[in-house]
Design an enzyme around this catalytic site. Structure first.
Site, PDB file in Angstrom:
ATOM      1  N   GLY A  33       0.815  -1.209   0.000  1.00  0.00           N
ATOM      2  CA  GLY A  33       0.000   0.000   0.000  1.00  0.00           C
ATOM      3  C   GLY A  33       0.843   1.250   0.000  1.00  0.00           C
ATOM      4  O   GLY A  33       2.062   1.199  -0.203  1.00  0.00           O
ATOM      5  N   ASN A  34       0.187   2.381   0.204  1.00  0.00           N
ATOM      6  CA  ASN A  34       0.894   3.658   0.291  1.00  0.00           C
ATOM      7  C   ASN A  34       0.224   4.510   1.371  1.00  0.00           C
ATOM      8  O   ASN A  34      -0.794   4.121   1.930  1.00  0.00           O
ATOM      9  CB  ASN A  34       0.910   4.362  -1.074  1.00  0.00           C
ATOM     10  N   ARG A  35       0.804   5.666   1.650  1.00  0.00           N
ATOM     11  CA  ARG A  35       0.380   6.448   2.808  1.00  0.00           C
ATOM     12  C   ARG A  35      -0.718   7.462   2.496  1.00  0.00           C
ATOM     13  O   ARG A  35      -1.023   8.312   3.335  1.00  0.00           O
ATOM     14  CB  ARG A  35       1.591   7.136   3.432  1.00  0.00           C
TER      15      ARG A  35
END
Ligand code: CTP
Ligand code: CA
Length: 224
Positions: A33-35
């Site tokens: 995922g990413n932030r």
């Protein structure tokens, strides 16, 4: 939340907004995922609703609540987001790609949980490229539709930041590109944002900083 524009200049307009960050599964219990928190995309939805637009919000793993009066489509992965936005874009006056889309996904999704005893001290993941959704929407080129992309960059030098944005615009071919700096402490989880917007030719048409809601208002002004 700050003050929301009260002008009704988007009445009758249908705006599609993607928000959040995609998650690409590795196995039934893990993902890459990413932030991205989804805050800027949700702020765009709130600002557009306040100005009278009807909004379809395509939400990928939001960390904040979606406004009640959007048409909400929940997605997880880049491929799901692509299917949802392509369908919704067909009848939209504007499409805003605020979501952070994973550039790669695991080539193989394991049916069972990956066990560390099967892999040893290091684990090599093979990833495959996801489609560039924004570039695909730009290629479809629906006349009269405004297409807005975002460019998240860690470059700290403002001149080089704009140069990166121009190169990205050339690859994407959208109408406007919202360039914003991201880093360990800025961009994603923050309630504030600082943006530079480029038009199709790469010229700067807007610079704004402030709350994500106020920045959203400046982005919507471009659609008008
Ligand atoms: N985007 C997309 N599909 C992808 C990757 C990104 O539609 N597979 C969209 C994002 O929603 C954003 C814009 O493209 O509106 C730019 O995303 P960004 O990650 O900044 O650019 P990339 O082209 O992926 O380049 P890089 O990550 O290598 O800087
Ligand atoms: Ca990317």
């Amino acid at each position: 939340h700050g003050t929301v524009e009260s002008t009704a200049d988007l009445v009758g307009k249908h705006i599609v907004i993607t928000a959040g960050g995609t998650r690409e599964p590795l196995d039934p219990v893990r993902f890459l995922g990413n932030r991205s928190s989804g805050k800027q995309g949700v702020a765009l939805a709130e600002a557009a609703l306040a100005r009278g637009a009807s909004v379809t919000l395509i939400a990928a793993n939001l960390e904040v609540a979606a406004p009640a009066s959007v048409e909400l489509r929940l997605v997880g992965t880049a491929l799901e987001l692509e299917a949802a936005v392509t369908e919704a874009a067909a009848g939209a006056d504007a499409v805003i790609m605020a979501a952070a889309v994973a550039d790669y996904r695991p080539l193989l999704v394991q049916d069972d949980k990956i066990k560390k005893d099967d892999t040893g001290d290091t684990l090599l993941l093979e990833l495959t490229r996801n489609p560039d959704i924004l570039a695909g929407l730009a290629q479809a080129h629906r006349p009269g539709q405004v297409l807005i992309g975002f460019a998240a960059e860690t470059e700290t030098d403002p001149v080089r930041l704009v140069a990166l944005g121009r190169a990205k615009m050339a690859r994407k071919g959208c109408d406007f590109l919202v360039v914003n700096r991201v880093g360990w402490a800025e961009g994603f989880a923050s309630d504030r944002n600082a943006i530079t917007v480029l038009d199709h030719a790469g010229d700067i048409v807007c610079e704004a900083s402030g709350t994500k809601l106020s920045v959203a208002g400046r982005i919507l002004d471009l659609i008008i």
